[in-house]
Design a protein around this motif. Structure first.
Motif, PDB file in Angstrom:
ATOM      1  N   HIS A  83       0.822  -1.222   0.000  1.00 27.64           N
ATOM      2  CA  HIS A  83       0.000   0.000   0.000  1.00 27.64           C
ATOM      3  C   HIS A  83       0.854   1.269   0.000  1.00 27.64           C
ATOM      4  CE1 HIS A  83      -3.959  -1.905   0.576  1.00 27.64           C
ATOM      5  NE2 HIS A  83      -3.316  -2.791   1.315  1.00 27.64           N
ATOM      6  N   GLY A  84       2.189   1.113  -0.004  1.00 29.98           N
ATOM      7  CA  GLY A  84       3.059   2.274   0.005  1.00 29.98           C
ATOM      8  C   GLY A  84       3.453   2.696   1.407  1.00 29.98           C
ATOM      9  N   PRO A  85       4.328   3.719   1.519  1.00 36.19           N
ATOM     10  CA  PRO A  85       4.892   4.097   2.827  1.00 36.19           C
ATOM     11  C   PRO A  85       4.070   5.090   3.641  1.00 36.19           C
ATOM     12  CG  PRO A  85       6.020   5.266   1.090  1.00 36.19           C
ATOM     13  CD  PRO A  85       5.030   4.365   0.406  1.00 36.19           C
ATOM     14  N   TRP A  86       2.837   5.427   3.214  1.00 31.54           N
ATOM     15  CA  TRP A  86       1.961   6.245   4.055  1.00 31.54           C
ATOM     16  C   TRP A  86       1.042   5.302   4.816  1.00 31.54           C
ATOM     17  CZ3 TRP A  86       4.440   8.468   0.116  1.00 31.54           C
ATOM     18  CH2 TRP A  86       4.865   9.797   0.278  1.00 31.54           C
ATOM     19  N   CYS A  87       1.079   5.400   6.150  1.00 33.75           N
ATOM     20  CA  CYS A  87       0.377   4.436   7.005  1.00 33.75           C
ATOM     21  C   CYS A  87      -0.752   5.097   7.781  1.00 33.75           C
ATOM     22  CB  CYS A  87       1.361   3.813   8.009  1.00 33.75           C
ATOM     23  SG  CYS A  87       2.715   2.883   7.254  1.00 33.75           S
ATOM     24  N   TYR A  88      -1.843   4.356   7.927  1.00 33.38           N
ATOM     25  CA  TYR A  88      -2.895   4.742   8.863  1.00 33.38           C
ATOM     26  C   TYR A  88      -2.492   4.241  10.246  1.00 33.38           C
ATOM     27  CZ  TYR A  88      -6.021   5.838   4.958  1.00 33.38           C
ATOM     28  OH  TYR A  88      -6.590   6.384   3.845  1.00 33.38           O
ATOM     29  N   GLU A  89      -2.487   5.156  11.201  1.00 33.10           N
ATOM     30  CA  GLU A  89      -1.981   4.832  12.527  1.00 33.10           C
ATOM     31  C   GLU A  89      -2.856   5.479  13.600  1.00 33.10           C
ATOM     32  OE1 GLU A  89       2.781   4.849  11.384  1.00 33.10           O
ATOM     33  OE2 GLU A  89       1.935   6.511  12.521  1.00 33.10           O
TER      34      GLU A  89
END
Length: 209
Positions: free
Chosen positions: A83-89
């Motif tokens: 999903h790429g290096p932007w994460c939901y956190e």
């Protein structure tokens, strides 16, 4: 009933430490020996230890509107994720000297989401990777009004570029295990919230009545 582990900290002997790296984080090589399940002491072993310390994570939940607040930001360790290096956190931050975990939670909620919860529930704490790191996370659920929340936050001087999202709870839980929430703190918090959601909604209705 689950018994406590047989051994304690007193059953480990630290022989010496070597500092391998020290900047924002530290890495040491720890030489030690410890007691064995079959009796006696083991031989000297060396283990590299990533010294990261204690941190806090907070999932935001609005029981009145059944909304969940999560942040999105770039993470260098996720460069090769599908999903790429932007994460939901969950909102998160490190403990500084003299702070309690709840102090950190409330500070980070302002910095990363511009939200002040009306109450906080402690979820649990866990060691993120005890085979090579001392990092310990304290997890909370922050109950709040998310009806007007959202936006871009963070501290630019620290290289932070954080987007605060508000999602319908049903949408989050429908996607819980598809890889969108690919970090332990988010998964643990969201699974706890899924289990406790009915109680939190019922308590909110009781408070309104």
């Amino acid at each position: 009933m689950i018994e406590k582990p047989q051994f304690t900290r007193d059953d480990v002997e630290i022989l010496r430490r070597e500092e391998l790296y020290k900047r924002f984080f530290r890495v040491e090589k720890v030489f030690l020996r410890h007691k064995l399940f079959n009796g006696g002491w083991g031989n000297e072993i060396g283990r590299e230890l990533f010294l990261r310390g204690e941190a806090v994570g907070v999932v935001l939940y609005d029981p009145a509107h059944d909304l969940i607040g999560l942040v999105e930001q770039f993470r260098v360790g996720a460069m090769d994720e599908p999903h790429g290096p932007w994460c939901y956190e969950v909102v998160a931050g490190m403990l500084e000297e003299g702070e309690t975990p709840e102090d950190v939670a409330r500070r980070e909620l302002i910095e990363e989401a511009d939200v002040t919860p009306y109450t906080m529930e402690y979820i649990c704490n866990y060691l993120s990777s005890p085979g090579g790191s001392d990092e310990k996370l304290h997890l909370y659920c922050g109950l709040c009004d998310l009806s007007q929340a959202g936006g871009i936050y963070g501290l630019p001087e620290e290289g932070e570029d954080i987007r605060m999202h508000v999602f319908a709870a049903d949408d989050v839980f429908a996607e819980l295990f598809n890889g969108a929430f690919n970090n332990a703190a988010a998964l643990i918090c969201l699974q706890w919230l899924q289990l406790n959601r009915p109680r939190l909604q019922a308590e909110n209705l009781s408070a309104v009545d």
